[in-house]
Design a protein around this motif. Structure first.
Motif, PDB file in Angstrom:
ATOM      1  N   ARG A  68       0.222  -3.694   5.074  1.00  0.00           N
ATOM      2  CA  ARG A  68      -0.073  -4.474   3.883  1.00  0.00           C
ATOM      3  C   ARG A  68      -1.558  -4.406   3.599  1.00  0.00           C
ATOM      4  O   ARG A  68      -2.376  -4.322   4.511  1.00  0.00           O
ATOM      5  N   GLU A  70      -5.257  -5.719   1.637  1.00  0.00           N
ATOM      6  CA  GLU A  70      -6.059  -6.941   1.656  1.00  0.00           C
ATOM      7  C   GLU A  70      -5.507  -7.955   0.667  1.00  0.00           C
ATOM      8  O   GLU A  70      -4.905  -7.596  -0.342  1.00  0.00           O
ATOM      9  N   LYS A  71      -5.730  -9.217   0.943  1.00  0.00           N
ATOM     10  CA  LYS A  71      -5.260 -10.279   0.057  1.00  0.00           C
ATOM     11  C   LYS A  71      -6.132 -10.347  -1.192  1.00  0.00           C
ATOM     12  O   LYS A  71      -7.362 -10.308  -1.107  1.00  0.00           O
ATOM     13  N   VAL A  72      -5.487 -10.416  -2.337  1.00  0.00           N
ATOM     14  CA  VAL A  72      -6.167 -10.549  -3.621  1.00  0.00           C
ATOM     15  C   VAL A  72      -5.874 -11.952  -4.132  1.00  0.00           C
ATOM     16  O   VAL A  72      -4.713 -12.351  -4.240  1.00  0.00           O
ATOM     17  N   VAL A  73      -6.913 -12.715  -4.438  1.00  0.00           N
ATOM     18  CA  VAL A  73      -6.749 -14.076  -4.932  1.00  0.00           C
ATOM     19  C   VAL A  73      -6.745 -14.050  -6.455  1.00  0.00           C
ATOM     20  O   VAL A  73      -7.655 -13.515  -7.082  1.00  0.00           O
ATOM     21  N   GLN A  87      -3.183 -18.251  -6.741  1.00  0.00           N
ATOM     22  CA  GLN A  87      -2.065 -17.480  -6.226  1.00  0.00           C
ATOM     23  C   GLN A  87      -2.630 -16.291  -5.464  1.00  0.00           C
ATOM     24  O   GLN A  87      -3.682 -15.765  -5.822  1.00  0.00           O
ATOM     25  N   GLY A  88      -1.949 -15.860  -4.424  1.00  0.00           N
ATOM     26  CA  GLY A  88      -2.402 -14.712  -3.643  1.00  0.00           C
ATOM     27  C   GLY A  88      -1.394 -13.585  -3.716  1.00  0.00           C
ATOM     28  O   GLY A  88      -0.223 -13.782  -4.011  1.00  0.00           O
ATOM     29  N   HIS A  89      -1.874 -12.362  -3.460  1.00  0.00           N
ATOM     30  CA  HIS A  89      -0.994 -11.189  -3.475  1.00  0.00           C
ATOM     31  C   HIS A  89      -1.471 -10.194  -2.431  1.00  0.00           C
ATOM     32  O   HIS A  89      -2.666  -9.960  -2.282  1.00  0.00           O
ATOM     33  N   ARG A  90      -0.519  -9.603  -1.692  1.00  0.00           N
ATOM     34  CA  ARG A  90      -0.804  -8.517  -0.753  1.00  0.00           C
ATOM     35  C   ARG A  90       0.155  -7.383  -1.057  1.00  0.00           C
ATOM     36  O   ARG A  90       1.370  -7.573  -1.043  1.00  0.00           O
ATOM     37  N   GLN A  91      -0.386  -6.211  -1.319  1.00  0.00           N
ATOM     38  CA  GLN A  91       0.428  -5.043  -1.658  1.00  0.00           C
ATOM     39  C   GLN A  91       0.979  -4.395  -0.390  1.00  0.00           C
ATOM     40  O   GLN A  91       0.272  -4.276   0.609  1.00  0.00           O
ATOM     41  N   ASP A  92       2.238  -3.980  -0.425  1.00  0.00           N
ATOM     42  CA  ASP A  92       2.858  -3.273   0.695  1.00  0.00           C
ATOM     43  C   ASP A  92       2.595  -1.772   0.563  1.00  0.00           C
ATOM     44  O   ASP A  92       2.713  -1.209  -0.524  1.00  0.00           O
TER      45      ASP A  92
END
Length: 103
Positions: A68, A70-73, A87-92
């Protein structure tokens, strides 16, 4: 020798032995994967450009695993109001290693 391939709607420049991340592909770790969508192949100055893909060309890869990013806020705020949302997002990703390029 290098090639430009397309996977997941993105284009990557690959060479033999290169390890790189692509968007998640449903494949088990340790298995082989063949990518047929080759846009360009360059072999010692002899360049083949596809229309849109080079016929008969493929890139053989080995799936190293899944990871995964890095976390994007993602932060939304409405001005002049007390409205906020975080909200946070982590790309696979799938890690690939190029074994061979066949043109």
């Amino acid at each position: 020798m290098f090639a430009i391939i397309e996977t997941g709607g993105k284009q990557y420049r690959v060479e033999e032995g290169l390890e790189f991340n692509v968007d998640l592909i449903k494949a088990d770790a340790g298995k082989s994967l063949s990518i047929d969508s080759v846009l360009l192949v360059d072999q010692d100055g002899d360049t083949k450009i596809g229309e849109p893909y080079v016929k008969g060309a493929k890139v053989d890869c080995e799936v190293l695993g899944h990871t995964r990013g890095e976390k994007v806020v993602v932060f939304h705020k409405l001005s002049k109001k007390d409205a906020r949302k975080t909200q946070g997002h982590r790309q696979d990703y799938t890690q690939l290693k190029v074994k061979s390029i066949k043109a």
